[in-house]
Design a protein around this motif. Structure first.
Motif, PDB file in Angstrom:
ATOM      1  N   GLU A 149      31.331  34.779  29.257  1.00 35.06           N
ATOM      2  CA  GLU A 149      30.950  36.183  29.343  1.00 35.06           C
ATOM      3  C   GLU A 149      29.525  36.395  28.862  1.00 35.06           C
ATOM      4  N   ILE A 182      46.133  33.250  43.143  1.00 35.18           N
ATOM      5  CA  ILE A 182      44.887  33.731  42.569  1.00 35.18           C
ATOM      6  C   ILE A 182      43.693  33.183  43.327  1.00 35.18           C
ATOM      7  N   ILE A 213      45.168  33.632  28.267  1.00 35.73           N
ATOM      8  CA  ILE A 213      44.071  34.222  27.503  1.00 35.73           C
ATOM      9  C   ILE A 213      44.350  34.176  26.014  1.00 35.73           C
ATOM     10  N   THR A 250      29.521  39.720  37.086  1.00 36.07           N
ATOM     11  CA  THR A 250      30.810  40.186  36.584  1.00 36.07           C
ATOM     12  C   THR A 250      31.804  39.040  36.507  1.00 36.07           C
ATOM     13  N   VAL A 251      32.561  39.002  35.443  1.00 36.56           N
ATOM     14  CA  VAL A 251      33.595  37.984  35.302  1.00 36.56           C
ATOM     15  C   VAL A 251      34.952  38.599  35.635  1.00 36.56           C
ATOM     16  N   ALA A 252      35.556  38.108  36.671  1.00 39.71           N
ATOM     17  CA  ALA A 252      36.890  38.582  37.035  1.00 39.71           C
ATOM     18  C   ALA A 252      37.904  37.601  36.475  1.00 39.71           C
ATOM     19  N   LEU A 253      38.779  38.122  35.643  1.00 37.38           N
ATOM     20  CA  LEU A 253      39.651  37.249  34.867  1.00 37.38           C
ATOM     21  C   LEU A 253      41.064  37.174  35.432  1.00 37.38           C
ATOM     22  N   TYR A 254      41.582  35.975  35.531  1.00 36.43           N
ATOM     23  CA  TYR A 254      42.947  35.791  36.022  1.00 36.43           C
ATOM     24  C   TYR A 254      43.676  34.744  35.190  1.00 36.43           C
ATOM     25  N   GLN A 255      44.949  34.978  34.936  1.00 40.10           N
ATOM     26  CA  GLN A 255      45.759  34.016  34.212  1.00 40.10           C
ATOM     27  C   GLN A 255      46.792  33.406  35.133  1.00 40.10           C
ATOM     28  N   ILE A 289      36.160  31.962  27.275  1.00 41.68           N
ATOM     29  CA  ILE A 289      35.767  33.209  27.937  1.00 41.68           C
ATOM     30  C   ILE A 289      34.534  33.781  27.263  1.00 41.68           C
TER      31      ILE A 289
END
Lengths: 340, 340
Positions: free
Chosen positions: A85, A110, A72, A94-99, A81
């Motif tokens: 978004e 993930i 990120i 909804t945006v579910a964020l993963y790195q 993003i």
DNA sequence: CGGTTTTGCACAAACGTTTGCACACCTCAG
DNA sequence: CTGAGGTGTGCAAACGTTTGTGCAAAACCG
């Protein structure tokens, strides 16, 4: 401990059935205006909010899209993003964020979580480490819409959004050649990234077109760490005939490389010129930014990727109708006056 | 179009009831090892993944925490997200990300969406615009656990995590004074941010302690835009007696202000020294970074905020047992050798 | 061997919605 | 006056889980 207000509670208080309340809230035509208004009034008064969970269970979707990216904190991805978004919020998604932190096993994990969460779709930019695509294929096998962006592994039947880096490299190299540079080095990224190959191709094409020789001694690869970049830049500078310009994989590589140049007593963009990719905002604050930088339009990438995904989710685009968007890069020239 | 595998499907194929399958998957002791293994085997074979939606509906939680912040692209917030995401992933919790873009109405709308989504908890850093807290109070009224971080409005009964900026400002100012600076300006942020007040207090305290006069002409506020920062810096430089050092609200303000100094022909950190907040990584790449910058430990802030939130959600901390964590800042000194 | 405990499983309700269907009433045309 | 169509509402099933309860069979105990 006041309970959460549900449709049933409203129904109870109004002596109607839950289904009537549900329909009233949706302004179903078969509900009398009398009831409808009463329901709305009470709902407001009790501050009723529908349970997205229940609705989604019933509807068979979750209203969530998963977004998986390496880091990120990298400005490029933050901007992506941003684009995602924006559109997602508009669509009530909804945006579910993963790195992945560029790690393969994390990325794999993930994707499993996302599948279990029954996300409506996934936006993915793969980790540096990712070499095989089995885990991605599994996502597709589960019929989960997928849009790949920026870092796209080969041979995968998914929608794609990226920026044409070959063209970016081509134009950047050409620009340097036209300014009179004759020994243009390429300080590239790792092999594993397609992006590196694209830059390589654009670079070569431009050299050939400009009638400049391709010298392997002028082509280096860094894994993008400061250490390795410094090492490779050192090699470039200690060679018999130094380059008079360097095209770097991105702005960070450029900055790291510039530090090395200074340690050699060279004046950046005078003794040796830099052009890079990313066009980071930090360039604005530098006294000696790269002369030019290839803007990759990350916001646009995010926006378009989200647009495609939402269109697939909403059935506007057939899942099999694979989209491939290639955005045009833009060479942003900062200073015209560098060569003295 | 192969359907999603559910517990029922497994039950049907194995001629057992769905409840048995559910219990088998949870390794319930009252299920025979024979059945348990059969269920696990078939689940694997069919690549069964439980529906989080259904489970959440039943359990009365969503496994989602909402994260609301002004701008992802700001390095500070990216790092906060980093800290949050780390812990959340570990706890199998999804982070739903929202940006207010520093706008009040957007923030309000987001909180409503979050309430409707029945998120298990919310992490919030309020928008610059936010002056009233009614919308936040509503969230609390709905018994949704809330942790505020960094930008914290006054008078609100929620958990809080922040960095002690008063102390940061105090130490930064003191450091400048000890280096011999006598006319230390404060280029602060907007009134609305508590962070500005904290910096102000620390700055004043340090001046007084060092026996330096407090001059109103040396104290300016910017709304953090480049334009206004430039304007205020101009005012500082065109005053009768110029400051010999400036403490700025953050690194960006410092950089913007430095540009102005250069236009006056001043050599940064020689004619006029800068110290700021944030300790952005970009400082590493600058030829003339602020001499020192106050590190606010954003990753830690995110991590701790998430920790508190998860503890409240899991009942480890009573919701009424309000936590207030104040992290210690750290003055990072870049160069010792500036004053010639 | 009778009684108690344990084991293994099924049934059904519940979570909060949405929606197809049924039904009663009302209206209006033929 | 009869039937068709429209209107307003309720019932119940469904989405995919979890879990309390019940019940039969097996295992154990003295």
């Amino acid at each position: 401990m006041k309970d959460v207000v549900t449709i049933k509670e409203i129904a109870r208080q109004l002596n109607v059935s839950p289904s009537t309340v549900s329909r009233a809230l949706q302004n179903h035509p078969r509900i009398s205006s009398h009831t409808r208004e009463a329901v709305h009034a009470l709902a407001n008064q009790l501050k009723y909010l529908p349970s997205t969970t229940a609705r989604n269970l019933q509807r068979g979707r979750t209203g969530v899209i998963g977004m998986v990216l390496p880091e990120i904190r990298e400005n490029f991805f933050s901007e992506v993003i941003n684009g995602v978004e924006e559109l997602a919020f508009e669509h009530q998604v909804t945006v579910a964020l993963y790195q992945s932190h560029d790690r393969f096993d994390r990325e794999k994990q993930i994707l499993t979580v996302l599948a279990s969460n029954r996300v409506d779709g996934v936006l993915l930019s793969v980790a540096k480490e990712t070499q095989q695509i089995h885990h991605i294929q599994e996502l597709l096998d589960r019929q989960i819409p997928l849009v790949l962006f920026d870092r796209i592994p080969p041979h995968i039947a998914a929608h794609q959004v990226e920026c044409n880096m070959e063209k970016g490299a081509y134009e950047a190299t050409k620009w340097l050649a036209r300014r009179g540079h004759r020994r243009i080095a390429l300080l590239n990224g790792p092999h594993a990234l397609i992006a590196s190959e694209e830059r390589y191709r654009g670079y070569i094409t431009a050299l050939v077109e400009e009638g400049l020789p391709v010298e392997n001694a002028l082509i280096k690869r860094s894994d993008l760490t400061t250490q390795e970049t410094a090492l490779k830049m050192n090699q470039l500078l200690s060679s018999a005939t130094r380059p008079d310009a360097v095209l770097t994989f991105n702005d960070y590589v450029a900055l790291d490389a510039m530090q090395v140049c200074r340690s050699y007593g060279l004046v950046v963009n005078q003794d040796i010129s830099f052009v890079s990719f990313a066009n980071l905002p930090l360039n604005m604050y530098l006294e000696h930014p790269p002369l030019a930088s290839v803007e990759q339009h990350p916001y646009q990438i995010g926006f378009m990727a989200a647009e495609i995904l939402l269109n697939v989710i909403n059935g506007v685009i057939a899942p099999t109708d694979l989209q491939k968007v290639i955005l045009e890069p833009e060479l942003i020239v900062r200073q015209q006056d560098a060569i003295s």
